[in-house]
Design a protein around this motif. Structure first.
Motif, short mmCIF file in Angstrom:
data_model
loop_
_atom_site.label_atom_id
_atom_site.label_comp_id
_atom_site.label_asym_id
_atom_site.label_seq_id
_atom_site.Cartn_x
_atom_site.Cartn_y
_atom_site.Cartn_z
N GLN A 129 0.87 -1.18 0.00
CA GLN A 129 0.00 0.00 0.00
C GLN A 129 0.91 1.22 0.00
O GLN A 129 1.75 1.38 0.88
N THR A 164 -9.75 -2.70 -1.65
CA THR A 164 -8.85 -2.59 -0.50
C THR A 164 -8.56 -1.15 -0.11
O THR A 164 -8.03 -0.89 0.98
N LEU A 167 -9.89 0.06 3.33
CA LEU A 167 -9.39 -0.55 4.56
C LEU A 167 -8.48 0.36 5.37
O LEU A 167 -8.32 0.16 6.57
N TYR A 169 -4.91 1.51 6.77
CA TYR A 169 -3.76 0.70 7.16
C TYR A 169 -4.16 -0.76 7.35
O TYR A 169 -5.10 -1.07 8.08
N VAL A 170 -3.46 -1.68 6.74
CA VAL A 170 -3.60 -3.10 7.05
C VAL A 170 -2.38 -3.55 7.86
O VAL A 170 -2.50 -4.22 8.86
N ASN A 171 -1.20 -3.17 7.40
CA ASN A 171 -0.01 -3.31 8.23
C ASN A 171 1.02 -2.29 7.76
O ASN A 171 0.84 -1.68 6.71
N LEU A 183 0.47 -9.59 2.52
CA LEU A 183 -0.69 -9.02 1.84
C LEU A 183 -1.31 -10.00 0.86
O LEU A 183 -2.54 -10.02 0.70
N TYR A 186 -3.47 -12.09 2.92
CA TYR A 186 -4.63 -11.32 3.37
C TYR A 186 -5.66 -11.19 2.25
O TYR A 186 -6.87 -11.40 2.48
N LYS A 190 -9.39 -12.83 2.53
CA LYS A 190 -10.57 -11.95 2.54
C LYS A 190 -11.32 -11.98 1.20
O LYS A 190 -12.34 -11.33 1.06
N TRP A 211 -4.38 3.78 -0.77
CA TRP A 211 -4.55 2.60 0.09
C TRP A 211 -4.82 1.33 -0.71
O TRP A 211 -4.88 0.24 -0.13
#
Length: 277
Positions: A129, A164, A167, A169-171, A183, A186, A190, A211
């Motif tokens: 991201q 996505t 979302l 921040y995812v990490n 990712l 992930y 999902k 993002w």
């Protein structure tokens, strides 16, 4: 009103977006647009951009001896500061207006431009991201990704994970083998649909949210994959408190003179489009 930097007349011509295209971008977090720049415009600007990229290339090792990030591309930022021609390209009103309309905002500033040249034999670009690097307190960010040469199917363009962008921040993993693995797992878990637009003509462009998770394959051919990108964000955005070393570095590099809480409007962030209607 902030000073509006004008580009040359050839890149100020309108590019019309349909309501369906805007809705598609906002739903998916990415879109592919044909002929954003003409063949004649690319023929004018590609040699100039390429020349600067080669002059400023910092790699001193063969592709095979670099880490994953180094194998991915030659990466040169803020070319618009280097020459008047690069400035005209990066600050083009046409591109900025598309960015503003896709995001649904009245004005946009430049975060920075970036040439991303994937060398022959260059490696893949891991899933990531973009906005984990950007200390910007907004979700109204977007990147234009424009090939300066035709990109055949075997070289490949970016793959996006649709939806996505909602979302955040995812990490916080920077671009790496680890981010690619994490990712990818992930996205699969999902069940986010992935889209690759395939071969692209020079002057076509994709636009994606800051993002939106995305990746790109390596370059198995003998030809350089030449891409120019420009990152935009909504005018009026404020600087976020950096919460990582990557964002601290970006604050120093791209938001010169700005502090957390300030308007993100430093000398390197010109206002390039305002809707005057």
């Amino acid at each position: 009103m902030s000073k509006l930097y004008e580009s040359s007349s050839d890149l100020n011509a309108e590019y019309s977006l349909s309501a369906e295209q805007v809705a598609s971008y906002q739903e998916n977090g990415h879109i592919y647009l044909k002929n954003v720049a003409s063949a004649e415009e690319i023929a004018e600007y590609e040699p100039i951009i390429s020349d600067w990229v080669m002059k400023l290339n910092y790699h001193d090792k063969p592709v095979s001896e670099r880490d994953t990030y180094g194998k991915a591309f030659i990466q040169i930022g803020n070319l618009w500061e280097k020459s008047e021609a690069c400035r005209r390209f990066t600050l083009a009103r046409r591109f900025a207006k598309i960015a503003a309309e896709l995001m649904g905002v009245d004005g946009v500033r430049i975060y920075h431009d970036q040439a991303l040249f994937k060398e022959p034999g260059g490696g893949h670009t891991p899933w990531h991201q973009d906005q984990i690097y950007w200390p910007l307190d907004t979700d109204k960010t977007i990147t234009m990704w424009m090939p300066l040469v035709p990109i055949p199917q075997e070289v490949g363009t970016m793959t996006f994970a649709s939806g996505t962008h909602r979302l955040g921040y995812v990490n916080r993993q920077e671009i790496s083998d680890e981010s690619h693995k994490t990712l990818a797992q992930y996205i699969e878990a999902k069940r986010f649909p992935t889209v690759n637009y395939g071969a692209m003509t020079a002057g076509d462009a994709t636009f994606h949210s800051g993002w939106t998770m995305h990746s790109a394959p390596g370059n198995p051919t003998d030809h350089m994959r030449k891409v120019m990108t420009v990152i935009y964000y909504a005018d009026g955005t404020r600087v976020a408190e950096p919460d990582s070393k990557a964002r601290e570095s970006d604050l120093r590099s791209w938001l010169t003179g700005c502090k957390p809480g300030d308007l993100a409007a430093g000398p390197l962030n010109p206002l390039v489009y305002v809707n005057k209607s």
